[in-house]
Enzyme design. Structure first.
Site, PDB file in Angstrom:
ATOM      1  N   ASP A  39       0.829  -1.200   0.000  1.00 52.67           N
ATOM      2  CA  ASP A  39       0.000   0.000   0.000  1.00 52.67           C
ATOM      3  C   ASP A  39       0.871   1.260   0.000  1.00 52.67           C
ATOM      4  O   ASP A  39       1.862   1.331   0.739  1.00 52.67           O
ATOM      5  CB  ASP A  39      -0.880  -0.015   1.260  1.00 52.67           C
ATOM      6  CG  ASP A  39      -1.947   1.061   1.230  1.00 52.67           C
ATOM      7  OD1 ASP A  39      -2.695   1.106   0.248  1.00 52.67           O
ATOM      8  OD2 ASP A  39      -2.028   1.847   2.193  1.00 52.67           O
ATOM      9  N   GLU A  89      14.004 -15.494   0.495  1.00 46.39           N
ATOM     10  CA  GLU A  89      14.230 -16.701   1.292  1.00 46.39           C
ATOM     11  C   GLU A  89      13.140 -17.732   1.024  1.00 46.39           C
ATOM     12  O   GLU A  89      13.247 -18.882   1.436  1.00 46.39           O
ATOM     13  CB  GLU A  89      14.242 -16.363   2.790  1.00 46.39           C
ATOM     14  CG  GLU A  89      15.417 -15.508   3.208  1.00 46.39           C
ATOM     15  CD  GLU A  89      15.246 -15.005   4.633  1.00 46.39           C
ATOM     16  OE1 GLU A  89      14.494 -15.646   5.408  1.00 46.39           O
ATOM     17  OE2 GLU A  89      15.855 -13.973   4.968  1.00 46.39           O
TER      18      GLU A  89
HETATM   19  C1  GLC Z   1      -4.126   3.128  -0.909  1.00 44.75           C
HETATM   20  C2  GLC Z   1      -5.356   2.255  -0.896  1.00 44.75           C
HETATM   21  C3  GLC Z   1      -6.520   3.082  -0.465  1.00 44.75           C
HETATM   22  C4  GLC Z   1      -6.261   3.620   0.925  1.00 44.75           C
HETATM   23  C5  GLC Z   1      -4.935   4.374   0.991  1.00 44.75           C
HETATM   24  C6  GLC Z   1      -4.492   4.586   2.407  1.00 44.75           C
HETATM   25  O1  GLC Z   1      -4.185   4.111  -1.863  1.00 44.75           O
HETATM   26  O2  GLC Z   1      -5.533   1.655  -2.149  1.00 44.75           O
HETATM   27  O3  GLC Z   1      -7.724   2.383  -0.520  1.00 44.75           O
HETATM   28  O4  GLC Z   1      -7.291   4.482   1.310  1.00 44.75           O
HETATM   29  O5  GLC Z   1      -3.907   3.655   0.371  1.00 44.75           O
HETATM   30  O6  GLC Z   1      -4.110   3.384   3.000  1.00 44.75           O
END
Ligand code: GLC
Length: 525
Positions: free
Chosen positions: A192, A243
């Site tokens: 993310d 790993e």
């Molecule tokens: C990314 C995710 C989104 C989320 C953001 C914060 O962009 O795809 O859905 O709100 O990160 O974590």
């Protein structure tokens, strides 16, 4: 060849996929019950959006415990069983990891609040006596004040405090979280906001004019984004992943500069990353060709396979986008005229285009049913913090409406206890069950195309050769013996040579064989 170089990855947004226990929210039992559907659809892997313990201030992207499953989804045991079941169905499973921020309920943040200014507990986050001028990606300032007067940084919602990645404990903790899930058999991670972990030392103000750039468009190194030091983190993560055999990372970076983007995909960093340039691009032959060329060149520099992404849980569904006058995704808009029949016709063609291009493909749940964005949700049911903090932007709930599986009325067999977001009644014509029985449906097209893609040696990873079929037509050959042609113009064009394998529309115009506008065809040559 490694599976991730040409995998078709299906994105499961667990709250909205399938509800196994009848509480109106999707869960792991629901996912498990639909594995035969995904296997028969022909996907190679599932990516599961966050399923960890979370107060759901941002749909699970606010994680309070990275080692536990949120009770709304099930238990850790359910997750382990699902991983096994996915593998038994011949597929792989990628889980989401959220390293930029935790939930404000995470024990570390709670300890930081309790310990007070200057404490070692606060050092794992970004606490300051005064805020800088950074804005949250969801609107409003990126800083919130706590009771003792200090401020903490959150690039997203106030319930998502940013971690301090200069802190060795933060680095060690995430390597251990990676191992925790790798030991349970996951095949990889979707990272993310992978470009935001490291902040510029001293947290200097951003130049004022940059504050105005919409979050999906911004680019390049900034005080809170795409810092050179972030690559050291991914080199360390790659050592951990290596790993374990055959695992892969996919990074989420909204970095548009090709050279900077490619840095994340160097051989000792991430394996793949989402291609948002393709997602954002207009339904326009010249623009798409440029994006494809740029994508191929960018990835070739580092030997990484491209990915082709049309939609996800953060953007307006492409069946809707493509039915508008401006087909680009710049930011979410809701009050523009949309021709959904046109959008869906183009979405069919776009599916064939994305599956024929070299590399790996992402399918967001519901794309295969041609689901449109839902705009008329009552405000009271909207959960997205993007809507809650601003209100002008309706937020992302409209692309997260639960999947219609069958039946004639909501919740369309999503579960037995309603659906956390109401589904439009018209979705009775879009259920998976209804589409399975219709050879002309979007679902039948996806199933056929994915079957052909799997059997066709020319598809997946490898080179592409453009064919010239005139303005408005994107056509390319893949060796051996395969052609894909997409007509983005307004007039029918002659069919290229070859035996049609799959077509997104009937291959006639005025009774003669032709590739009509907004249609695509695959041919064996
Ligand atoms: C990314 C995710 C989104 C989320 C953001 C914060 O962009 O795809 O859905 O709100 O990160 O974590």
């Amino acid at each position: 060849m490694s599976w991730w170089r040409d995998a078709v990855v299906y994105q499961v947004y667990p709250r909205s996929f399938a509800d196994g226990n009848g509480d109106g929210v999707g869960d792991i039992a629901g996912i498990e019950s639909r594995l035969p559907y995904l296997r028969d659809l022909g996907v190679d892997a599932l990516w599961i959006n966050p399923w960890y313990v979370s107060p759901m201030a941002d749909g699970g992207y606010d994680v309070a415990d990275y080692h536990m499953i949120d009770p709304v989804f099930g238990t850790l045991w359910d997750a382990e069983r699902l991983i096994g079941a996915v593998h038994r169905h011949g597929m792989r499973i990628i889980v989401d990891i959220v390293p930029n921020h935790t939930s404000d309920r995470h024990p570390w943040f709670q300890a930081a609040l309790a310990a007070g200014p200057g404490s070692p507990e606060r050092a794992r986050f970004h606490f300051r006596d005064a805020p800088n001028n950074w804005r949250s990606r969801f609107g409003g300032p990126a800083w919130s004040r706590v009771d003792d007067g200090q401020w903490y940084l959150h690039l997203f919602d106030a319930a998502q405090p940013d971690l301090n990645w200069d802190h060795p404990e933060v680095r060690a903790e995430f390597e251990s979280i990676l191992r925790f899930w790798l030991d349970r058999g996951v095949d990889g991670f979707r990272i993310d906001v992978a470009d935001r972990l490291v902040k510029q030392a001293g947290l200097p103000d951003r130049p004022e004019r940059e504050q105005l750039v919409p979050s999906y468009q911004d680019n390049g190194e900034q005080p809170d984004k795409d810092r050179p030091e972030v690559h050291e983190i991914y080199r360390a993560w790659r050592r951990v992943l290596d790993e374990y055999p055959d695992r892969a990372f996919v990074g989420e970076m909204w970095v548009t500069d090709p050279e900077r983007f490619a840095r994340y995909l160097r051989p000792d960093e991430l394996h793949t990353a989402f291609n948002f340039a393709f997602l954002k691009c207009a339904w326009d032959a010249r623009a798409l060709r440029e994006v494809v060329d740029r994508t191929l060149a960018t990835h070739a520099r580092v030997g990484a396979p491209p990915t082709w992404v049309l939609s996800n849980h953060d953007v307006t569904r492409h069946a809707t986008r493509y039915g508008r006058e401006d087909t680009r995704f710049v930011k979410r808009v809701h009050d523009v005229p949309t021709d959904l029949a046109l959008g869906r016709r183009r979405a069919r063609a776009a599916a064939l285009l994305s599956m024929a291009l070299p590399g790996s493909v992402y399918v967001y749940q519901g794309d295969e049913l041609g689901l449109p964005e839902v705009f008329d949700l009552p405000d009271a049911v909207r959960e997205d913090p993007v809507f809650r903090t601003g209100g002008r932007d309706l937020g992302r709930d409209g692309c997260r409406v639960p999947i219609p599986w069958g039946g004639d009325a909501p919740p369309f067999e999503f579960g037995t206890g309603g659906a956390w977001l109401p589904q439009p009644g018209e979705w009775r014509d879009l259920t998976a069950a209804r589409q399975l029985g219709d050879p002309a449906s979007m679902l039948s097209l996806y199933r056929l195309a994915l079957r052909v893609r799997r059997d066709e040696p020319a598809l997946g990873d490898g080179p592409l050769r453009w064919l010239e079929m005139g303005d408005g037509v994107l056509a390319f050959a893949r060796d051996p013996g395969f052609t894909c042609a997409v007509n983005l113009g307004v007039e029918p064009v002659p069919l290229p040579e070859g035996r049609p394998l799959v077509a997104s529309a009937e291959l006639t115009a005025d009774g003669e064989p032709a590739l009509p506008p907004d249609a695509a065809v695959w041919l064996s040559t």
